[in-house]
Design a protein around this motif. Structure first.
Motif, PDB file in Angstrom:
ATOM      1  N   PHE A 299     -48.005 -35.550 -16.704  1.00  0.00           N
ATOM      2  CA  PHE A 299     -48.830 -36.120 -15.641  1.00  0.00           C
ATOM      3  C   PHE A 299     -50.184 -35.400 -15.546  1.00  0.00           C
ATOM      4  O   PHE A 299     -51.237 -36.040 -15.480  1.00  0.00           O
ATOM      5  CB  PHE A 299     -48.072 -36.024 -14.310  1.00  0.00           C
ATOM      6  N   VAL A 300     -50.153 -34.059 -15.532  1.00  0.00           N
ATOM      7  CA  VAL A 300     -51.392 -33.287 -15.417  1.00  0.00           C
ATOM      8  C   VAL A 300     -52.270 -33.496 -16.647  1.00  0.00           C
ATOM      9  O   VAL A 300     -53.490 -33.671 -16.538  1.00  0.00           O
ATOM     10  CB  VAL A 300     -51.087 -31.790 -15.212  1.00  0.00           C
ATOM     11  N   GLU A 301     -51.670 -33.479 -17.827  1.00  0.00           N
ATOM     12  CA  GLU A 301     -52.447 -33.681 -19.056  1.00  0.00           C
ATOM     13  C   GLU A 301     -53.093 -35.064 -19.075  1.00  0.00           C
ATOM     14  O   GLU A 301     -54.215 -35.218 -19.568  1.00  0.00           O
ATOM     15  CB  GLU A 301     -51.547 -33.472 -20.265  1.00  0.00           C
ATOM     16  N   ASN A 302     -52.416 -36.057 -18.541  1.00  0.00           N
ATOM     17  CA  ASN A 302     -53.019 -37.388 -18.435  1.00  0.00           C
ATOM     18  C   ASN A 302     -54.222 -37.364 -17.495  1.00  0.00           C
ATOM     19  O   ASN A 302     -55.238 -38.020 -17.747  1.00  0.00           O
ATOM     20  CB  ASN A 302     -51.990 -38.405 -17.939  1.00  0.00           C
ATOM     21  N   CYS A 303     -54.086 -36.607 -16.404  1.00  0.00           N
ATOM     22  CA  CYS A 303     -55.216 -36.470 -15.476  1.00  0.00           C
ATOM     23  C   CYS A 303     -56.404 -35.809 -16.164  1.00  0.00           C
ATOM     24  O   CYS A 303     -57.563 -36.212 -15.966  1.00  0.00           O
ATOM     25  CB  CYS A 303     -54.797 -35.660 -14.250  1.00  0.00           C
ATOM     26  N   PHE A 304     -56.132 -34.784 -16.967  1.00  0.00           N
ATOM     27  CA  PHE A 304     -57.198 -34.120 -17.718  1.00  0.00           C
ATOM     28  C   PHE A 304     -57.914 -35.111 -18.640  1.00  0.00           C
ATOM     29  O   PHE A 304     -59.133 -35.059 -18.803  1.00  0.00           O
ATOM     30  CB  PHE A 304     -56.637 -32.964 -18.547  1.00  0.00           C
ATOM     31  N   ARG A 305     -57.143 -36.005 -19.256  1.00  0.00           N
ATOM     32  CA  ARG A 305     -57.745 -36.979 -20.176  1.00  0.00           C
ATOM     33  C   ARG A 305     -58.590 -38.006 -19.426  1.00  0.00           C
ATOM     34  O   ARG A 305     -59.650 -38.422 -19.906  1.00  0.00           O
ATOM     35  CB  ARG A 305     -56.657 -37.679 -20.988  1.00  0.00           C
ATOM     36  N   ILE A 306     -58.097 -38.416 -18.260  1.00  0.00           N
ATOM     37  CA  ILE A 306     -58.839 -39.397 -17.466  1.00  0.00           C
ATOM     38  C   ILE A 306     -60.165 -38.812 -16.983  1.00  0.00           C
ATOM     39  O   ILE A 306     -61.195 -39.496 -16.968  1.00  0.00           O
ATOM     40  CB  ILE A 306     -58.001 -39.848 -16.256  1.00  0.00           C
ATOM     41  N   MET A 307     -60.146 -37.541 -16.589  1.00  0.00           N
ATOM     42  CA  MET A 307     -61.350 -36.860 -16.108  1.00  0.00           C
ATOM     43  C   MET A 307     -61.577 -35.617 -16.976  1.00  0.00           C
ATOM     44  O   MET A 307     -61.208 -34.509 -16.608  1.00  0.00           O
ATOM     45  CB  MET A 307     -61.193 -36.463 -14.632  1.00  0.00           C
ATOM     46  N   PRO A 308     -62.208 -35.789 -18.138  1.00  0.00           N
ATOM     47  CA  PRO A 308     -62.386 -34.676 -19.080  1.00  0.00           C
ATOM     48  C   PRO A 308     -63.555 -33.760 -18.696  1.00  0.00           C
ATOM     49  O   PRO A 308     -64.418 -33.438 -19.511  1.00  0.00           O
ATOM     50  CB  PRO A 308     -62.650 -35.396 -20.402  1.00  0.00           C
ATOM     51  N   ARG A 309     -63.574 -33.350 -17.453  1.00  0.00           N
ATOM     52  CA  ARG A 309     -64.622 -32.464 -16.932  1.00  0.00           C
ATOM     53  C   ARG A 309     -64.121 -31.911 -15.608  1.00  0.00           C
ATOM     54  O   ARG A 309     -63.101 -32.361 -15.080  1.00  0.00           O
ATOM     55  CB  ARG A 309     -65.935 -33.225 -16.749  1.00  0.00           C
ATOM     56  N   HIS A 310     -64.842 -30.925 -15.061  1.00  0.00           N
ATOM     57  CA  HIS A 310     -64.371 -30.341 -13.810  1.00  0.00           C
ATOM     58  C   HIS A 310     -64.543 -31.318 -12.641  1.00  0.00           C
ATOM     59  O   HIS A 310     -65.458 -32.136 -12.626  1.00  0.00           O
ATOM     60  CB  HIS A 310     -65.080 -29.014 -13.515  1.00  0.00           C
ATOM     61  N   GLY A 311     -63.642 -31.210 -11.672  1.00  0.00           N
ATOM     62  CA  GLY A 311     -63.629 -32.126 -10.540  1.00  0.00           C
ATOM     63  C   GLY A 311     -64.623 -31.749  -9.465  1.00  0.00           C
ATOM     64  O   GLY A 311     -64.240 -31.179  -8.435  1.00  0.00           O
ATOM     65  N   LEU A 312     -65.896 -32.076  -9.685  1.00  0.00           N
ATOM     66  CA  LEU A 312     -66.935 -31.746  -8.707  1.00  0.00           C
ATOM     67  C   LEU A 312     -67.968 -32.858  -8.664  1.00  0.00           C
ATOM     68  O   LEU A 312     -68.488 -33.286  -9.707  1.00  0.00           O
ATOM     69  CB  LEU A 312     -67.606 -30.421  -9.069  1.00  0.00           C
ATOM     70  N   HIS A 313     -68.263 -33.326  -7.446  1.00  0.00           N
ATOM     71  CA  HIS A 313     -69.193 -34.426  -7.248  1.00  0.00           C
ATOM     72  C   HIS A 313     -70.156 -34.104  -6.113  1.00  0.00           C
ATOM     73  O   HIS A 313     -69.736 -33.744  -5.005  1.00  0.00           O
ATOM     74  CB  HIS A 313     -68.412 -35.705  -6.911  1.00  0.00           C
ATOM     75  N   ALA A 314     -71.458 -34.191  -6.387  1.00  0.00           N
ATOM     76  CA  ALA A 314     -72.488 -33.968  -5.363  1.00  0.00           C
ATOM     77  C   ALA A 314     -72.577 -35.239  -4.520  1.00  0.00           C
ATOM     78  O   ALA A 314     -73.256 -36.202  -4.891  1.00  0.00           O
ATOM     79  CB  ALA A 314     -73.821 -33.647  -6.024  1.00  0.00           C
TER      80      ALA A 314
END
Length: 361
Positions: A299-314
């Motif tokens: 599950f976590v690895e799939n999340c990494f693939r969906i968002m291949p960058r750090h989780g930060l949004h201005a």
């Protein structure tokens, strides 16, 4: 790719990031001759500097960016013999050929003075080591090619702040010298309201709090920044946070910046034990919390693939409009990749609550 060369480029880029907004940079300096008669400083500098208008000098002075013997002066200041005059800006002086590129921009707002854009994750803000094309500045130089400010080939034309390559979100860009000087001063004085949404590992102990600690280059890893709690290194940094949503082994957090240091949210969150989800530089690209079940790991690895960058949004930006003097506010929801990962965590928590998976720490 040669790893040593890549490391040098990354380090140079980080060093460049470190300098922005942390101090004023000298763009021009002159010491007045001892025989100089008293003369308005705007006229004096116009006579001394090639290719710069008196209006541009006046704009810089009005923004507090012209110093005489270390003190900001107005355009009407009369220069005196032996005065040391400096023109300073909250960004370093660089020279690099900028090639206009027809790259689509997501424009939230635009008027005669400024443009608000939503930068996608993966786009570099300005050209630098290893990134000479495809940047936001290349796109802006094309989009605003009819404006004088974007015809000089300045690598930071219109820029008053930046966000990391793999951070998505809102940026304000000035369209003329007056707006640029006034906006840059607000960022330097830390009077801008900036709100980020961050997906972090772990369950925060408090609903809200403040992280303080000087930020500077890590003494152990030259490609990272680090927090120095006692202030013996780095520069003062303050991040205010509030938990928006608890999603089991991760939290969605709102971060408000009081200062604007390089990697501030990323390094502050790592410092308190909650690195950003999938932040490869600060250790968030590993499974830091959760169960030992292979289903969870997948599950976590799939999340990494969906968002291949750090989780930060201005997410939002508020400031005083450089012309109207009124406070304005802009915001944009997180992009699809981050929103999709947050939704997956919501579903995971709902399923776990229903008893679909046993917990183990």
């Amino acid at each position: 790719m040669n790893t040593d060369n890549r490391t040098e480029r990354e380090e140079d880029g980080l060093r460049e990031d470190e300098s922005q907004q942390d101090e004023l940079f000298e763009h021009y300096s002159v010491t007045v001759d001892r025989g100089q008669a008293m003369l308005r400083i705007d006229k004096f500098l116009t006579n001394r500097m090639e290719g710069i208008s008196r209006n541009r000098i006046q704009t810089a002075a009005d923004a507090g960016n012209i110093l005489v013997n270390g003190t900001a002066v107005k355009p009407s200041y009369k220069v005196k013999p032996a005065d040391r005059i400096q023109i300073v800006m909250p960004y370093p002086l660089r020279e690099l050929e900028i090639i206009p590129e027809n790259i689509p921009l997501d424009i939230l707002y635009e008027d005669d003075d400024l443009i608000i854009v939503d930068k996608p994750a993966g786009m570099v803000v300005h050209p630098g080591h290893g990134n000479y094309s495809g940047t936001l500045v290349n796109a802006l130089t094309y989009h605003l090619k009819d404006l004088p400010l974007f015809q000089s080939g300045d690598m930071r034309a219109g820029l008053v702040h930046r966000i990391d390559k793999n951070t998505s979100g809102i940026l304000v860009v000035a369209k003329n010298e007056r707006a640029h000087a006034r906006l840059a001063r607000q960022f330097f004085d830390h009077t801008i309201d900036r709100v980020y949404h961050a997906l972090v590992w772990g369950n925060m102990e408090q609903e809200e709090g403040t992280i303080e600690g000087h930020i500077g280059r890590s003494l152990r890893d030259r490609l990272k920044m680090a927090v120095f709690p006692d202030g013996e290194n780095g520069k003062h940094a303050v991040t205010h946070y509030r938990v928006l949503e608890r999603l089991g082994y991760v939290n969605l957090v709102e971060c408000r910046l009081e200062t604007g240091r390089t990697h501030q949210i990323r390094v502050h969150m790592e410092h308190i034990g909650h690195p950003l989800f999938n932040d490869e530089r600060y250790g968030g690209d590993r499974i830091l919390k959760g169960t030992t079940f292979s289903k969870y790991r997948q599950f976590v690895e799939n999340c990494f693939r969906i968002m291949p960058r750090h989780g930060l949004h201005a997410r939002s930006l508020g400031f005083v409009h450089p012309t109207t003097g009124r406070r304005v506010h802009f915001e944009r929801d997180m992009p699809q990749d981050m929103a999709s990962v947050v939704e997956r965590w919501r579903n995971y928590v709902a399923g776990r609550t229903a008893g679909d998976e046993a917990e183990s720490e």
